[in-house]
Motif scaffolding. Sequence first.
Motif, PDB file in Angstrom:
ATOM      1  N   VAL A 166       0.838  -1.202   0.000  1.00 47.90           N
ATOM      2  CA  VAL A 166       0.000   0.000   0.000  1.00 47.90           C
ATOM      3  C   VAL A 166       0.872   1.251   0.000  1.00 47.90           C
ATOM      4  CG1 VAL A 166      -1.684   1.322   1.328  1.00 47.90           C
ATOM      5  CG2 VAL A 166      -1.964  -1.146   1.094  1.00 47.90           C
ATOM      6  N   ALA A 167       1.917   1.245   0.818  1.00 50.72           N
ATOM      7  CA  ALA A 167       2.806   2.401   0.898  1.00 50.72           C
ATOM      8  C   ALA A 167       3.516   2.659  -0.426  1.00 50.72           C
ATOM      9  CB  ALA A 167       3.836   2.188   2.007  1.00 50.72           C
ATOM     10  N   SER A 168       3.704   1.576  -1.224  1.00 52.30           N
ATOM     11  CA  SER A 168       4.374   1.715  -2.521  1.00 52.30           C
ATOM     12  C   SER A 168       3.416   2.085  -3.639  1.00 52.30           C
ATOM     13  CB  SER A 168       5.105   0.414  -2.864  1.00 52.30           C
ATOM     14  OG  SER A 168       6.113   0.129  -1.916  1.00 52.30           O
ATOM     15  N   GLY A 169       2.121   2.166  -3.325  1.00 51.01           N
ATOM     16  CA  GLY A 169       1.155   2.609  -4.318  1.00 51.01           C
ATOM     17  C   GLY A 169       0.145   1.584  -4.780  1.00 51.01           C
ATOM     18  N   ALA A 170       0.101   0.405  -4.154  1.00 51.30           N
ATOM     19  CA  ALA A 170      -0.857  -0.627  -4.565  1.00 51.30           C
ATOM     20  C   ALA A 170      -2.288  -0.142  -4.367  1.00 51.30           C
ATOM     21  CB  ALA A 170      -0.627  -1.906  -3.774  1.00 51.30           C
ATOM     22  N   SER A 171      -3.141  -0.501  -5.307  1.00 49.33           N
ATOM     23  CA  SER A 171      -4.560  -0.141  -5.202  1.00 49.33           C
ATOM     24  C   SER A 171      -5.461  -1.375  -5.178  1.00 49.33           C
ATOM     25  CB  SER A 171      -4.971   0.752  -6.376  1.00 49.33           C
ATOM     26  OG  SER A 171      -4.723   0.096  -7.622  1.00 49.33           O
ATOM     27  N   ALA A 172      -4.920  -2.532  -5.561  1.00 52.41           N
ATOM     28  CA  ALA A 172      -5.712  -3.762  -5.602  1.00 52.41           C
ATOM     29  C   ALA A 172      -4.861  -4.933  -5.159  1.00 52.41           C
ATOM     30  CB  ALA A 172      -6.260  -4.006  -7.006  1.00 52.41           C
ATOM     31  N   LEU A 173      -5.545  -5.997  -4.727  1.00 49.02           N
ATOM     32  CA  LEU A 173      -4.890  -7.245  -4.322  1.00 49.02           C
ATOM     33  C   LEU A 173      -5.646  -8.391  -4.948  1.00 49.02           C
ATOM     34  CD1 LEU A 173      -3.601  -8.384  -0.869  1.00 49.02           C
ATOM     35  CD2 LEU A 173      -5.398  -9.723  -1.966  1.00 49.02           C
ATOM     36  N   LEU A 174      -4.910  -9.354  -5.500  1.00 45.95           N
ATOM     37  CA  LEU A 174      -5.530 -10.563  -6.042  1.00 45.95           C
ATOM     38  C   LEU A 174      -5.318 -11.695  -5.054  1.00 45.95           C
ATOM     39  CD1 LEU A 174      -6.871 -12.290  -8.262  1.00 45.95           C
ATOM     40  CD2 LEU A 174      -4.577 -12.616  -9.240  1.00 45.95           C
TER      41      LEU A 174
END
Length: 280
Positions: free
Chosen positions: A175-183
């Motif tokens: 999240v801190a690196s910019g993730a917006s979704a998780l599979l």
Amino acid sequence: MSDSPAARLQKLFEGHRLTPTQRRIAHCMVRGAAEVPFLSSVELAELAGVSQPSVTRFAVALGFDGYPALRRHLREVAPADRSGGPHEDAYNEYQQAVQGEIENLRRLSAMLADPAPVQEAGRLLAGSAPLPVLGLRAASSQARGFAYFAMKLHPDVRLLDEGGSMLADRIDAAVASGASALLCFALPRHPREVVAALEYARTAGLTVVTVADSAFAPVARHSDLLIPAPVGTGLAFDTACAPMLLGRVLLEAMADALPDAQARLEAFDAKAAARSLFVE
């Protein structure tokens, strides 16, 4: 095949979530379908190589009060075949497992008649950088296989295939690196850690895309987009051909949503050739 004692027994077991030991009993019963209705619980236990209490628990898992009630039911629905031998077109237990997977793939194909959910999932996954891919225990191989190929298309794929206290830390880092979704790949038996991880991921702001064995799986209420793919239960351990294929379909949808996917594939092929990675 549908008239054989083995087939009638197989229908009795369908829809029940059985443990590996209980599946061993079920397979033993299918193999000896003509004799099983006349065996005692001790005899069936010896035949299956399990304990007598395991046979009793198996009967209860099927919804009966105990083994005597199950045996009475078997004498009604799966009487001995007196035709002089097995039906020529009857499948053995291994073939039945394959036939079950073929049916699962047919169900997946029918679901994909509406491509919108997969296309939406592909868009969400393509737009997340980094892209965390979660799969624990039985689902770890599905997550690892997806991540292996996704790394050829996506600039930053992060495989989460180990549980423990650091799992939340790795979600935070994504999240801190910019993730917006998780599979997430979620297959039975569903670990509590996966449910907790998805709940945590959503509170952290991630959109959760899940491949699960059922739309009613325990992870459903913690998923923003769940696409079901049934698993096979005809052997002692689940078979997951449909979830694996659905993962490849999601890769295709993600590639369609990534403008530089083809360039990345061509760059990988060029490097692989330069390094002589493959025999062919």
